[in-house]
Design a protein around this motif. Structure first.
Motif, PDB file in Angstrom:
ATOM      1  N   LYS A  71       0.830  -1.215   0.000  1.00 32.17           N
ATOM      2  CA  LYS A  71       0.000   0.000   0.000  1.00 32.17           C
ATOM      3  C   LYS A  71       0.862   1.261   0.000  1.00 32.17           C
ATOM      4  N   PHE A  72       1.902   1.263   0.816  1.00 29.32           N
ATOM      5  CA  PHE A  72       2.782   2.427   0.846  1.00 29.32           C
ATOM      6  C   PHE A  72       3.483   2.632  -0.493  1.00 29.32           C
ATOM      7  N   LEU A  73       4.019   1.563  -1.052  1.00 28.17           N
ATOM      8  CA  LEU A  73       4.727   1.677  -2.326  1.00 28.17           C
ATOM      9  C   LEU A  73       3.774   2.079  -3.453  1.00 28.17           C
ATOM     10  N   GLU A  74       2.538   1.628  -3.378  1.00 26.70           N
ATOM     11  CA  GLU A  74       1.534   2.051  -4.358  1.00 26.70           C
ATOM     12  C   GLU A  74       1.283   3.555  -4.242  1.00 26.70           C
ATOM     13  N   SER A  95       4.105   5.405  -5.737  1.00 26.24           N
ATOM     14  CA  SER A  95       4.073   5.404  -7.209  1.00 26.24           C
ATOM     15  C   SER A  95       3.025   6.362  -7.774  1.00 26.24           C
ATOM     16  N   GLN A  96       2.004   6.691  -6.981  1.00 26.09           N
ATOM     17  CA  GLN A  96       0.960   7.608  -7.429  1.00 26.09           C
ATOM     18  C   GLN A  96       1.389   9.065  -7.310  1.00 26.09           C
ATOM     19  N   GLY A  97       2.377   9.325  -6.515  1.00 23.50           N
ATOM     20  CA  GLY A  97       2.864  10.684  -6.371  1.00 23.50           C
ATOM     21  C   GLY A  97       3.650  10.862  -5.094  1.00 23.50           C
ATOM     22  N   ARG A  98       4.561  11.800  -5.121  1.00 21.59           N
ATOM     23  CA  ARG A  98       5.366  12.128  -3.967  1.00 21.59           C
ATOM     24  C   ARG A  98       5.943  13.514  -4.162  1.00 21.59           C
ATOM     25  N   VAL A 103       3.153  11.558   0.196  1.00 21.64           N
ATOM     26  CA  VAL A 103       2.987  10.534  -0.836  1.00 21.64           C
ATOM     27  C   VAL A 103       1.513  10.321  -1.154  1.00 21.64           C
ATOM     28  N   GLY A 104       1.275   9.783  -2.339  1.00 22.28           N
ATOM     29  CA  GLY A 104      -0.066   9.386  -2.744  1.00 22.28           C
ATOM     30  C   GLY A 104      -0.900  10.514  -3.311  1.00 22.28           C
ATOM     31  N   ARG A 105      -2.043  10.129  -3.843  1.00 23.87           N
ATOM     32  CA  ARG A 105      -2.961  11.103  -4.434  1.00 23.87           C
ATOM     33  C   ARG A 105      -3.572  12.031  -3.402  1.00 23.87           C
ATOM     34  N   TYR A 106      -3.687  11.563  -2.156  1.00 25.32           N
ATOM     35  CA  TYR A 106      -4.346  12.359  -1.127  1.00 25.32           C
ATOM     36  C   TYR A 106      -3.367  13.095  -0.223  1.00 25.32           C
ATOM     37  N   GLY A 107      -2.087  12.994  -0.540  1.00 24.60           N
ATOM     38  CA  GLY A 107      -1.088  13.754   0.182  1.00 24.60           C
ATOM     39  C   GLY A 107      -0.842  13.333   1.617  1.00 24.60           C
ATOM     40  N   TRP A 108      -0.750  12.007   1.854  1.00 28.68           N
ATOM     41  CA  TRP A 108      -0.400  11.543   3.189  1.00 28.68           C
ATOM     42  C   TRP A 108       1.026  11.985   3.503  1.00 28.68           C
ATOM     43  N   THR A 109       1.233  12.557   4.680  1.00 27.60           N
ATOM     44  CA  THR A 109       2.544  13.054   5.084  1.00 27.60           C
ATOM     45  C   THR A 109       3.184  12.097   6.082  1.00 27.60           C
ATOM     46  N   LEU A 110       4.378  11.653   5.762  1.00 26.38           N
ATOM     47  CA  LEU A 110       5.148  10.818   6.679  1.00 26.38           C
ATOM     48  C   LEU A 110       5.413  11.641   7.936  1.00 26.38           C
TER      49      LEU A 110
END
Length: 119
Positions: free
Chosen positions: A72-75, A78-81, A95-102
């Motif tokens: 899920k994280f790698l997906e 791949s969708q954005g970072r 990362v991701g389309r929804y902008g999850w922040t580490l």
């Protein structure tokens, strides 16, 4: 997809044992993020420990399962970072389309950029 944010994604990143390596610094925040993701993608315990620091497991949850959360994280990766600057000496990985922040900042240190896991 937003559920990726907390437990699963953080756990996915760090579901590996701590190694006795020194933490590495990188020329840019993006280079630090890429090194982390590369280590996670390869299930390389030593590479993740070099990227985050040998004591990262003290601060981060280590889940029982790794592969589904990692996928899920790698997906999401791949969708954005992107790197979100927070001043001259701090940045965040999104990362991701929804902008999850580490939730681990990447900070500027004397030798370059590194993750500040204890923050």
């Amino acid at each position: 997809m937003i559920k990726l944010a907390r437990g699963a994604a953080v756990g996915a990143l760090f579901a590996i044992a701590s190694a006795a390596s020194a933490q590495q610094a990188f020329p840019t925040p993006l280079a630090a993020a890429e090194a982390l993701v590369d280590g996670v993608a390869r299930h390389d315990d030593d590479a993740v420990a070099r990227t985050l620091g040998k004591d990262y497991a003290k601060y981060l949850p280590v889940p029982r399962t790794f592969s589904e959360d990692t996928t899920k994280f790698l997906e999401a990766w791949s969708q954005g970072r992107r790197i979100l600057p927070a001043g001259d000496a701090k940045a965040w990985l999104e990362v991701g389309r929804y902008g999850w922040t580490l939730p681990i900042p990447i900070v500027k240190v004397a030798s370059g950029w590194s993750f500040d896991v204890s923050a």
